[in-house]
Design an enzyme around this catalytic site. Structure first.
Site, PDB file in Angstrom:
ATOM      1  N   ASN A 208     -27.737  29.621  33.321  1.00 41.49           N
ATOM      2  CA  ASN A 208     -26.556  29.023  33.936  1.00 41.49           C
ATOM      3  C   ASN A 208     -26.306  29.713  35.269  1.00 41.49           C
ATOM      4  OD1 ASN A 208     -24.593  31.351  33.506  1.00 41.49           O
ATOM      5  ND2 ASN A 208     -25.250  30.960  31.393  1.00 41.49           N
ATOM      6  N   LYS A 287     -47.946  28.894  29.844  1.00 40.08           N
ATOM      7  CA  LYS A 287     -47.219  27.863  30.572  1.00 40.08           C
ATOM      8  C   LYS A 287     -47.612  26.481  30.068  1.00 40.08           C
ATOM      9  CE  LYS A 287     -46.665  25.839  35.152  1.00 40.08           C
ATOM     10  NZ  LYS A 287     -47.076  25.883  36.568  1.00 40.08           N
ATOM     11  N   PHE A 321     -13.606  35.125  27.504  1.00 43.73           N
ATOM     12  CA  PHE A 321     -13.452  34.228  28.647  1.00 43.73           C
ATOM     13  C   PHE A 321     -13.767  32.802  28.217  1.00 43.73           C
ATOM     14  CE2 PHE A 321     -13.368  38.181  30.696  1.00 43.73           C
ATOM     15  CZ  PHE A 321     -12.853  38.004  31.977  1.00 43.73           C
ATOM     16  N   LYS A 335      -9.568  29.045  21.160  1.00 42.01           N
ATOM     17  CA  LYS A 335     -10.615  30.062  21.162  1.00 42.01           C
ATOM     18  C   LYS A 335     -10.057  31.420  20.780  1.00 42.01           C
ATOM     19  CE  LYS A 335     -14.565  31.616  23.926  1.00 42.01           C
ATOM     20  NZ  LYS A 335     -15.318  31.415  25.189  1.00 42.01           N
ATOM     21  N   LYS A 339     -11.912  33.093  17.545  1.00 44.58           N
ATOM     22  CA  LYS A 339     -12.755  34.269  17.776  1.00 44.58           C
ATOM     23  C   LYS A 339     -12.053  35.576  17.403  1.00 44.58           C
ATOM     24  CE  LYS A 339     -15.990  31.658  19.466  1.00 44.58           C
ATOM     25  NZ  LYS A 339     -16.772  31.828  20.666  1.00 44.58           N
TER      26      LYS A 339
END
Length: 401
Positions: A208, A287, A321, A335, A339
């Site tokens: 990301n 690969k 976060f 959340k 959590k």
């Protein structure tokens, strides 16, 4: 300020007259004050004024070595606990942001390890100029703290932001910042930052766009507040903040291993990393060649590090976060409960000036049994400092129970 060794560096602006009042107030507060002035500052106020107020020699010339047993600018740099530039003109900010040392003020500022503060004062258009803003942003990244200028009538005739803060406000800011430096003394803080890379084959990864800037800001802020900081960083190209122990990792599994191995000895864990939720079920040894048509990769979940931390019997204070693109507040509340975190910092990654690679952010902070806190758009460093100050309050409340 009692007993603090303070260097007051005065640069050349009309607000230099306020620096004389600041020197007097600092002296009255119990600080030891030494003043140095640029050539242009001496066009507004004489060195004799500051000498009378501080009862100390005023330093104006890098080469005026009156004490042969020491090098003056290094001696003062080592002596200082606090180094404050007031007023800080665009000229002095630009020099320091680019490492230019061509007079007594800049050579000493670049040589000292003291806490660095700047008090900007200039025309409103000059203050808002992109070059000046770049200088200030660079200095903030280098660890400078800024006492924001006030708004109002300026000496140049313009009305706007650029008026030097009042001496009382400057001393209040310094006192608050110096107190904050000890707020996490004796505490251990673990911070995760950046992305993870999940390899599909030797050359392809799932990842990301996380830059790690938010996590690194937390690590720097925690170290500045006196904590013993461990930073577990994914693949990023950022310099390690001073005083921080850094552990580099690649994958979500690597990060999970390092975090769980250290979690039991931590007082606070800041889970700022953007950890991959999935990885390829099979990592190919060679690969994979390109073929026509579509291609499917079977995925499997990675371990949820935040959720596992929330199940620990002796759980550290846990900050998670949530980077969302919609329903930011409701997702953050959900959340927090799911959590078993103590705090969730949520932001809308679709908003302008926020997101993975930005230097600024706007966040909502959700805590157990406390009202929602909105922190408006500002630097990630400032946000980290604000959230850690909130964390200190929670830790102190817990200690009293």
């Amino acid at each position: 300020m009692q007993g603090k060794n303070i260097v007051l560096a005065v640069s050349g602006g009309i607000a230099a007259f306020k620096a004389a009042a600041l020197a007097s107030r600092l002296k009255q507060s119990g600080a030891h004050v030494k003043v140095m002035m640029t050539d242009h500052a001496q066009e507004f106020v004489t060195p004799l004024t500051f000498q009378a107020l501080t009862r100390e020699r005023v330093y104006t010339d890098t080469f005026a070595e009156k004490e042969p047993e020491v090098v003056a600018h290094i001696d003062i740099a080592d002596w200082a606990d606090i180094f404050i530039i007031a007023p800080a003109t665009s000229n002095i900010l630009g020099k320091l942001a680019n490492g230019i040392a061509d007079d007594m003020v800049t050579t000493t500022a670049l040589a000292t390890k003291a806490s660095m503060y700047a008090v900007p004062a200039m025309n409103v258009n000059m203050y808002n100029h992109p070059a000046v803003q770049r200088s200030m942003n660079q200095l903030k990244q280098d660890g400078y703290r800024f006492v924001e200028p006030g708004e109002g009538y300026l000496a140049c005739g313009w009305i706007g932001k650029g008026r030097m803060a009042e001496p009382e406000d400057i001393i209040g800011f310094l006192s608050h910042q110096e107190k904050a430096k000890k707020a996490l003394a004796g505490r251990r803080v673990l911070v995760t930052a950046g992305p993870t890379h999940e390899y599909i084959d030797p050359v392809r990864v799932l990842t990301n766009p996380s830059s790690g800037k938010m996590g690194f800001a937390f690590a720097r802020a925690a170290a500045d507040m006196g904590a013993e900081v461990t930073l577990v960083a994914g693949p990023v190209k950022l310099e390690t903040p001073p005083g921080v122990k850094r552990v580099d990792v690649i994958s979500a599994a690597d990060m999970h291993h390092e975090v769980m191995a250290a979690a039991g000895s931590q007082d606070v864990v800041v889970k700022a990393a953007a950890v991959s939720d999935y990885r390829a079920k099979e990592r190919l040894a060679h690969k994979e060649k390109k073929t026509d048509g579509t291609h499917q990769i079977e995925m499997e979940r990675t371990t949820d590090i935040l959720q596992e931390l929330g199940t620990l019997a002796e759980k550290p204070f846990l900050i998670g976060f949530a980077a969302e693109s919609e329903n930011v507040e409701s997702y953050a509340q959900e959340k927090l409960q799911r959590k078993n975190a103590d705090m969730i910092v949520a932001n809308n990654i679709a908003s302008e000036g926020t997101g993975f690679n930005a230097d600024t952010n706007e966040v909502f902070v959700v805590q157990k049994e406390k009202p929602l806190v909105h922190i408006p758009l500002q630097s990630k460093q400032a946000i980290a400092e604000t959230i850690l100050a909130m964390t200190v309050d929670q830790l102190e409340d817990a200690d009293k129970k």
